[in-house]
Design an enzyme around this catalytic site. Structure first.
Site, PDB file in Angstrom:
ATOM      1  CG  ASN A   7      -1.687   1.310   1.172  1.00  0.00           C
ATOM      2  OD1 ASN A   7      -1.965   1.976   0.654  1.00  0.00           O
ATOM      3  ND2 ASN A   7      -3.141   0.847   1.936  1.00  0.00           N
ATOM      4  NE  ARG A  95      -6.431   1.103  -0.131  1.00  0.00           N
ATOM      5  CZ  ARG A  95      -5.947   2.957   0.237  1.00  0.00           C
ATOM      6  NH1 ARG A  95      -4.792   3.514   1.060  1.00  0.00           N
ATOM      7  NH2 ARG A  95      -7.434   2.873   1.175  1.00  0.00           N
ATOM      8  CG  HIS A 184     -13.015   3.719   3.362  1.00  0.00           C
ATOM      9  ND1 HIS A 184     -13.471   4.825   3.525  1.00  0.00           N
ATOM     10  CD2 HIS A 184     -11.651   3.736   3.299  1.00  0.00           C
ATOM     11  CE1 HIS A 184     -12.452   5.641   3.730  1.00  0.00           C
ATOM     12  NE2 HIS A 184     -11.085   5.376   4.210  1.00  0.00           N
ATOM     13  NE  ARG A 245     -10.148  12.433   4.178  1.00  0.00           N
ATOM     14  CZ  ARG A 245     -10.251  11.255   3.788  1.00  0.00           C
ATOM     15  NH1 ARG A 245     -11.081  10.831   2.896  1.00  0.00           N
ATOM     16  NH2 ARG A 245      -9.155  10.558   4.088  1.00  0.00           N
ATOM     17  CD  GLU A 388      -8.898  -1.168   4.395  1.00  0.00           C
ATOM     18  OE1 GLU A 388      -8.004  -0.849   5.494  1.00  0.00           O
ATOM     19  OE2 GLU A 388      -8.624  -0.684   3.132  1.00  0.00           O
TER      20      GLU A 388
END
Ligand code: ADP
Length: 407
Positions: A7, A95, A184, A245, A388
């Protein structure tokens, strides 16, 4: 078979080496602050059980190439290594954040695929270029391995048009691809599969609301095992309140900040991405600090929690309606979702009349997969830790099996 999951971020590389199909983790690690004066590498090995050996290096890592070479060297290191040769890695799963409408499933990486990932970079300017660097460096180091891309947007490609289109002039969709993509996806997919098995439903019959609350946060409405809506959109900015965010705001706020208050577009982008969310409301992007302050009576922190959890509750209502069928379970996952009892409790408070009834005591239990709803709750509430990396390793391994079969 050894499967390496990578990743790559703009200044970091995370990696995890699996033995598949068992899913055993051989080692895992992270290089941070690539390109800065002081880089940090953390490498952990799990020799045979969950006994952990940790190795930390603090020195500059010039670029991603140097970082990946260091990772490859550590994998075969006499003291910290777990392989005899880098050639033992047969598959590398990357990823990749944005797959646009092109990639709705896990894909073997070819020149064409790389060109397309590059072409999609304007949709994920911080992530896709970094992902590409990771792929190109890995291709040079793990020359014997097949490289595979797992897209964060892929799971949400099943969202129907009425949910993914924005009501702006159609040409922005048809000519420029402006629509909801969602992110996600690997986490929502992993949770969906685990939840189907935990509630004893076939994957194509399970209806869920999955709530991923990490630094970034998103929810998904899952109908018959497929994503039919999600809170993130063209970019990872809308929906839930996140660490830094904003989540949903009136788009008019942007024009007001610009026209009435004189902020430049770049400042506003920075404000909404880096200075908002929990940080904007409570001056702290880490949920642990915010909950501790709220418990001590800090009004600012209490308001941040109220806004954060109200937004989740509102989307639970929206998704119950969107699914148009009885819900099997509501799932909390990721850093906040897995660890914060207060966030879970506040997010579902007052929903018992909709069949969502949290068991206060079970909600306090820590660790692992667990059901936290009362016996009378029509809808199960679960905490399921996300994984993940394992999902990427599985996807990559399954693709390998299919490819083998075809060829
Ligand atoms: P990401 O993978 O998006 O970087 P994580 O899934 O690791 O993020 O989640 C990070 C968030 O989880 C942070 O805001 C952190 O404060 C929060 N978190 C971790 N442990 C706890 C806890 N015990 N209570 C509340 N929040 C927690």
């Amino acid at each position: 078979m050894k499967v390496l999951v990578i990743n790559t971020g703009s200044s970091s590389i995370k990696y995890q080496l699996f033995t598949m199909p068992a899913g055993d983790v051989l080692c895992t690690g992270l290089i941070e602050r690539i390109g800065e004066k002081a880089g940090v590498l953390t490498h952990k090995i799990y020799p045979c059980s969950n006994k952990e050996v940790k190795h930390i290096e603090e020195k500059a890592v010039r670029n991603h190439s140097v970082g990946m070479e260091r990772i490859a060297a550590l994998l075969i290191d006499a003291k910290f290594g777990v392989l005899a040769s880098a050639n033992e890695v047969e598959l590398v799963g990357h990823r990749v954040v944005h797959g646009g409408e092109t990639f709705s499933s896990t894909t073997e990486i070819t020149k064409r695929v790389k060109d397309k990932i590059k072409e999609l970079s304007p949709l994920a300017p911080l992530h896709n270029p970094a992902n590409l660097i990771g792929i190109e460096v890995a291709e040079q180091i793990f020359t014997k391995a097949k490289q595979v891309a797992v897209f964060d947007t892929a799971f949400h490609q099943s969202i129907p048009e009425e949910a993914y289109r924005y009501a702006i002039p159609s040409k922005f969709y048809t000519e420029n691809g402006v629509r909801v993509y969602g992110f996600h996806g690997t986490s929502h997919r992993y949770i969906t599969k685990r939840a189907a098995s935990l509630v004893n439903k076939p994957l194509d019959k399970v209806n869920l609301i999955t709530i991923h609350l990490g630094n970034g946060a998103s929810m998904a409405a899952i109908k018959n095992g497929k994503s039919i809506d999600t809170t993130l959109g063209l970019t990872p900015l809308p929906g839930l309140v996140m660490g830094t965010r904003s989540g949903d705001i009136d788009p008019g706020v942007i024009f007001y900040l610009n026209e009435a208050l004189g902020y430049e577009l770049n400042d506003i982008k920075n404000i909404l991405n880096k200075e908002s969310g929990l940080k904007g409301l409570a001056n702290d992007n880490d949920m642990r600090g915010v909950t501790e302050r709220a418990a001590k009576g800090d009004k600012e922190a209490q308001l941040a929690l109220a806004v954060y959890t109200y937004r989740i509750k509102k989307y639970i209502g929206a998704y119950l309606a969107a699914i148009e069928a009885p819900l099997d379970a509501l799932i909390f996952t990721a850093g906040v979702g897995e660890n914060s009892a207060i966030i879970r409790a506040k997010s579902v408070a007052g929903l018992a009349h909709l069949g969502i009834d949290l068991d206060i005591e079970l909600n306090k239990v820590r660790g692992g997969e667990r059901k936290i709803s009362t016996k009378n709750s029509a809808i199960d509430i679960w905490v399921i830790p996300t994984n993940e990396e394992l999902e990427i390793a599985r996807q990559v391994y399954e693709l390998k099996s299919i490819t083998r079969y075809v060829s």
